[in-house]
Scaffold this motif. Structure first.
Motif, mmCIF file in Angstrom:
data_model
loop_
_atom_site.group_PDB
_atom_site.id
_atom_site.type_symbol
_atom_site.label_atom_id
_atom_site.label_comp_id
_atom_site.label_asym_id
_atom_site.label_seq_id
_atom_site.Cartn_x
_atom_site.Cartn_y
_atom_site.Cartn_z
ATOM 1 N N ALA A 348 3.271 3.024 5.555
ATOM 2 C CA ALA A 348 3.227 4.303 6.470
ATOM 3 C C ALA A 348 3.771 5.478 5.720
ATOM 4 O O ALA A 348 3.705 6.589 6.124
ATOM 5 C CB ALA A 348 4.215 3.840 7.713
ATOM 6 N N LEU A 349 4.579 5.105 4.518
ATOM 7 C CA LEU A 349 5.429 6.366 3.794
ATOM 8 C C LEU A 349 4.326 7.231 3.387
ATOM 9 O O LEU A 349 4.538 8.250 3.045
ATOM 10 C CB LEU A 349 6.328 5.477 3.015
ATOM 11 C CG LEU A 349 7.312 6.568 2.115
ATOM 12 C CD1 LEU A 349 8.264 7.382 3.274
ATOM 13 C CD2 LEU A 349 7.928 5.889 1.061
ATOM 14 N N GLY A 350 3.406 6.684 3.072
ATOM 15 C CA GLY A 350 2.296 7.336 2.525
ATOM 16 C C GLY A 350 1.323 8.546 3.601
ATOM 17 O O GLY A 350 0.298 9.020 3.357
ATOM 18 N N ALA A 351 2.028 8.347 4.724
ATOM 19 C CA ALA A 351 1.680 9.584 5.700
ATOM 20 C C ALA A 351 0.157 9.067 6.239
ATOM 21 O O ALA A 351 -0.356 10.055 7.081
ATOM 22 C CB ALA A 351 1.769 10.961 5.397
ATOM 23 N N GLY A 352 -0.164 7.943 6.266
ATOM 24 C CA GLY A 352 -1.616 7.641 6.534
ATOM 25 C C GLY A 352 -2.782 8.183 5.828
ATOM 26 O O GLY A 352 -3.779 8.064 6.133
ATOM 27 N N LEU A 353 -2.308 9.114 4.739
ATOM 28 C CA LEU A 353 -3.252 9.883 3.971
ATOM 29 C C LEU A 353 -3.380 9.476 2.489
ATOM 30 O O LEU A 353 -4.246 9.862 1.824
ATOM 31 C CB LEU A 353 -3.026 11.206 4.226
ATOM 32 C CG LEU A 353 -3.239 11.781 5.440
ATOM 33 C CD1 LEU A 353 -2.620 13.338 5.551
ATOM 34 C CD2 LEU A 353 -4.681 11.723 5.911
ATOM 35 N N SER A 354 -2.345 8.836 1.843
ATOM 36 C CA SER A 354 -2.301 8.460 0.380
ATOM 37 C C SER A 354 -1.456 7.080 0.370
ATOM 38 O O SER A 354 -1.017 6.631 1.353
ATOM 39 C CB SER A 354 -1.413 9.859 -0.262
ATOM 40 O OG SER A 354 -0.246 9.543 0.324
ATOM 41 N N LYS A 355 -1.675 6.733 -0.911
ATOM 42 C CA LYS A 355 -1.220 5.483 -1.391
ATOM 43 C C LYS A 355 0.189 5.292 -2.114
ATOM 44 O O LYS A 355 0.155 6.124 -3.042
ATOM 45 C CB LYS A 355 -2.189 4.466 -1.993
ATOM 46 C CG LYS A 355 -3.540 4.536 -1.514
ATOM 47 C CD LYS A 355 -4.609 3.587 -1.895
ATOM 48 C CE LYS A 355 -5.353 4.282 -2.804
ATOM 49 N NZ LYS A 355 -6.554 3.542 -3.130
ATOM 50 N N LEU A 356 1.058 4.990 -1.574
ATOM 51 C CA LEU A 356 2.350 5.145 -2.444
ATOM 52 C C LEU A 356 3.407 3.936 -1.977
ATOM 53 O O LEU A 356 3.336 3.376 -0.878
ATOM 54 C CB LEU A 356 3.049 6.386 -1.832
ATOM 55 C CG LEU A 356 4.331 6.843 -2.027
ATOM 56 C CD1 LEU A 356 4.487 7.572 -3.058
ATOM 57 C CD2 LEU A 356 5.101 7.220 -0.967
ATOM 58 N N GLY A 357 4.167 3.590 -3.171
ATOM 59 C CA GLY A 357 5.046 2.610 -2.887
ATOM 60 C C GLY A 357 6.304 3.071 -3.645
ATOM 61 O O GLY A 357 6.180 3.716 -4.419
ATOM 62 N N VAL A 358 7.500 2.584 -2.821
ATOM 63 C CA VAL A 358 8.760 2.848 -3.759
ATOM 64 C C VAL A 358 9.708 1.717 -3.564
ATOM 65 O O VAL A 358 9.821 1.103 -2.732
ATOM 66 C CB VAL A 358 9.635 4.204 -2.679
ATOM 67 C CG1 VAL A 358 10.924 4.449 -3.587
ATOM 68 C CG2 VAL A 358 8.786 5.214 -2.707
ATOM 69 N N VAL A 359 10.437 1.583 -4.893
ATOM 70 C CA VAL A 359 11.206 0.653 -4.742
ATOM 71 C C VAL A 359 12.702 1.138 -5.252
ATOM 72 O O VAL A 359 12.733 1.826 -6.196
ATOM 73 C CB VAL A 359 11.099 -0.308 -6.014
ATOM 74 C CG1 VAL A 359 12.169 -1.589 -6.225
ATOM 75 C CG2 VAL A 359 9.523 -0.959 -6.002
ATOM 76 N N ALA A 360 13.618 1.228 -4.133
ATOM 77 C CA ALA A 360 14.805 1.868 -4.266
ATOM 78 C C ALA A 360 15.819 1.058 -4.719
ATOM 79 O O ALA A 360 16.007 -0.088 -4.066
ATOM 80 C CB ALA A 360 15.170 2.640 -2.923
ATOM 81 N N ILE A 361 16.619 0.980 -5.797
ATOM 82 C CA ILE A 361 17.402 0.133 -6.295
ATOM 83 C C ILE A 361 18.895 0.820 -6.269
ATOM 84 O O ILE A 361 18.998 1.856 -6.667
ATOM 85 C CB ILE A 361 17.057 -0.345 -7.859
ATOM 86 C CG1 ILE A 361 15.822 -1.002 -7.418
ATOM 87 C CG2 ILE A 361 18.018 -1.354 -8.397
ATOM 88 C CD1 ILE A 361 15.034 -1.139 -9.087
ATOM 89 N N ARG A 362 19.846 0.085 -5.699
ATOM 90 C CA ARG A 362 21.263 0.455 -5.866
ATOM 91 C C ARG A 362 21.548 0.710 -7.179
ATOM 92 O O ARG A 362 21.428 0.011 -8.140
ATOM 93 C CB ARG A 362 22.201 -0.472 -5.490
ATOM 94 C CG ARG A 362 22.275 -0.570 -3.977
ATOM 95 C CD ARG A 362 22.881 -2.001 -3.561
ATOM 96 N NE ARG A 362 24.376 -1.777 -3.785
ATOM 97 C CZ ARG A 362 25.305 -2.696 -3.887
ATOM 98 N NH1 ARG A 362 25.063 -3.848 -3.841
ATOM 99 N NH2 ARG A 362 26.679 -2.179 -4.306
ATOM 100 N N SER A 363 22.044 2.028 -7.496
ATOM 101 C CA SER A 363 22.395 2.382 -9.005
ATOM 102 C C SER A 363 23.349 1.637 -9.670
ATOM 103 O O SER A 363 22.997 1.239 -10.888
ATOM 104 C CB SER A 363 22.854 4.209 -8.937
ATOM 105 O OG SER A 363 24.265 4.043 -8.144
#
Ligand code: F0G
Length: 526
Positions: A348-363
């Motif tokens: 859903a982060l892609g707003a239903g219009l784009s393809k996107l993934g994020v890996v957020a890692i504690r610094s």
């Protein structure tokens, strides 16, 4: 359709045809998908699948669509790798306070971008193995140092023999009374072997983390995983109860190796066992979607924290499906106090219009240089990042009105489905889920009197039979999770209204009645 059948998905297309799901949708707006019937007339379908979680605000949301148009009209550079990318940076900045608040960690998060959920999971596990590798390198150096010190001491005339515990004698019988050179060679080889062991990953029963060659081994559904089992990754699937037992030392279902280090103590030379990080990461979905819609609780989260601490590895929250607002908060895990070290978002982060993934890692846990080792042509593209940023603004504008709506609608729908369960306890086994990620589990029909119902239950296809019926009779689109054929997954958009909930309930009521009276003719009529 024929081209799709011929050139893309021959088996799937035939299956879709057999249950009446072979529609070609030519238009999508809000909650509806549209197809043409055999007379050319446009038929609307109420989409309660939301792109299996990728569409939360509705298909082609007008404001987000407008944002995409603006970006195109401004000739925005979309693919400009190897530069300072404002879209990726801006999105990561926007995520910082949200991730800190929802995970409870004070740390910044480093964001690695991808294009899909499975790719994101692979980046997360790749990073966790890099961190494990660093720890193993340090242990290797420690081992070398200890062996050198021992060799030196013994060359200087100290007693060579080691005092071994009973356990060590049993595990390493050749060490008892061995000569100095044999002893050192044995320990060096043994340690090198231990340090060379591939990582083990722990995933939960019913887990789904993707279908790429690595992530598929973290996916519990055997049908998808088994054909590729020779490709690699070692995964242990466990229940929360088994993880709890592991933490309590009641069950040792995973072998945790130790290095052997010669150590000088007051009572002479001894062989110390030093634990080696074998498990690279523990993965969990706060709400499992594909596995059958199972929801983790606060006490489950505590067990996950304890197992992470015991094994000394990161906890990866796979929020590909449950996150990005689907369950009423950015992270479904925040509702149970989950404190993951890595957060994986996509869909859903892609707003239903784009393809996107994020890996957020504690610094604090980020491996220096990982960002140089990891890249992809399409990662960080401007369109996806800008649309994701606009999507996050929508989720959190007006004090999180959209998220509050997800929670309220989720409660309403859950209540309505529980009412149905109450009316048909003989047909429905369970209703579960969180926010707008819900599941209806039907009782097993493997002993059903009606032949067709029994057969489809045996083939794990009951949910598909019902899906075809609901689509063709009522114009309602739902589907079973791929690994749980007797569950119907419901993932509506936030545009869902009370009359539509009533519509769904009416259709489900009729389905339950048909199941109760084993009316195959009714269920197969489409
Ligand atoms: N992780 C989770 C929790 C998922 O639900 C999915 C996909 C993935 C990873 C992989 O993402 O498809 O973009 O590569 N789930 C879909 C489903 C397939 O049916 O729920 P992907």
């Amino acid at each position: 359709m024929n081209h799709y059948l011929q050139y893309c998905k021959p088996s799937l297309s035939s299956a879709l045809m057999s249950i009446g799901l072979d529609k070609t949708y030519h238009r999508a707006q809000g909650q509806y998908l549209y197809y043409k019937d055999s007379h050319g007339g446009e038929k609307a379908v109420l989409d309660l699948l939301g792109g299996y979680g990728a569409v939360l605000l509705g298909h082609n949301d007008p404001a987000l669509k407008q944002r995409a148009i603006e970006l195109l009209q401004a000739d925005t550079p979309m693919h400009h790798q190897f530069s300072i990318r404002s879209g990726a940076g801006g999105l990561a900045e926007k995520l910082q306070p949200l991730l800190k608040k929802e995970t409870g960690w004070p740390d910044d998060f480093r964001c690695a971008y991808t294009s899909t959920g499975a790719e994101s999971v692979e980046i997360a596990i790749k990073h966790s193995e890099m961190i494990r590798g660093h720890k193993l390198d340090l242990l290797s150096q420690q081992s070398e140092r200890a062996l050198e010190q021992a060799a030196l001491a013994w060359e200087q005339g100290e007693e060579v023999s080691l005092s071994l515990s009973e356990e060590q004698t049993q595990a390493h019988p050749t060490l008892q009374g061995a000569s100095r050179d044999k002893l050192l060679a044995y320990i060096r080889d043994y340690n090198a072997n231990v340090l060379q062991q591939p990582p083990v990953f722990i995933a939960l029963n019913h887990a789904f983390h993707g279908k790429l060659t690595t992530s598929i081994q973290l996916t519990h559904g055997a049908m998808y995983r088994q054909p590729f089992r020779r490709l690699g990754l070692r995964t242990e699937f466990a229940s929360i109860a088994q993880l709890d037992a592991l933490c309590r030392g009641e069950e040792a279902w995973i072998a945790l190796p130790e290095l052997l280090l010669p150590k000088k103590t007051k009572s002479g030379w001894q062989l110390a066992g030093v634990p080696v990080p074998r498990v690279a990461a523990v993965l969990a979905e706060p709400v499992q979607g594909e596995g059958g819609v199972y929801v983790l609780t606060e006490s489950d989260a505590e067990v996950l924290h304890r197992v992470r601490d015991k094994l000394g590895c990161p906890l990866i929250a796979d929020e590909v499906q449950s996150g990005s607002g689907r369950c009423g908060s950015l992270l479904a895990g925040s509702q149970i106090g989950l404190k993951p070290d890595y957060v994986v978002l996509s869909k859903a982060l892609g707003a239903g219009l784009s393809k996107l993934g994020v890996v957020a890692i504690r610094s604090g846990q980020y491996a220096d240089g990982f960002d140089i080792l990891q890249s992809s042509t399409f990662a960080e593209d401007e369109m996806s990042c800008q649309l994701a940023a606009a999507y996050l603004d929508r989720l959190f504008e007006e004090e999180g009105r959209v998220l509050a709506k997800v929670r309220d609608l989720g409660e309403l729908l859950l209540g309505a489905l529980k009412g149905l369960h109450h009316r048909y306890p003989d047909v429905i086994k369970d209703i579960r889920g969180k926010g707008l990620l819900l599941g209806i589990e039907f009782h097993s029909q493997e002993n059903a009197p009606a032949h067709l119902i029994r057969t489809s239950a045996y083939q794990g296809a009951l949910g598909y039979l019902l899906t075809g019926h609901l689509l063709n009779e009522y114009g309602i689109r739902v589907a079973p999770p791929a690994s749980a054929g007797s569950v119907l997954r419901i993932e509506p958009t936030i545009l869902l209204t009370q009359p539509q909930i009533d519509e769904l309930l009416y259709a489900l009521d009729r389905v339950c009645l048909a199941m109760r009276y084993q009316d195959t003719g009714f269920l197969m009529h489409f």
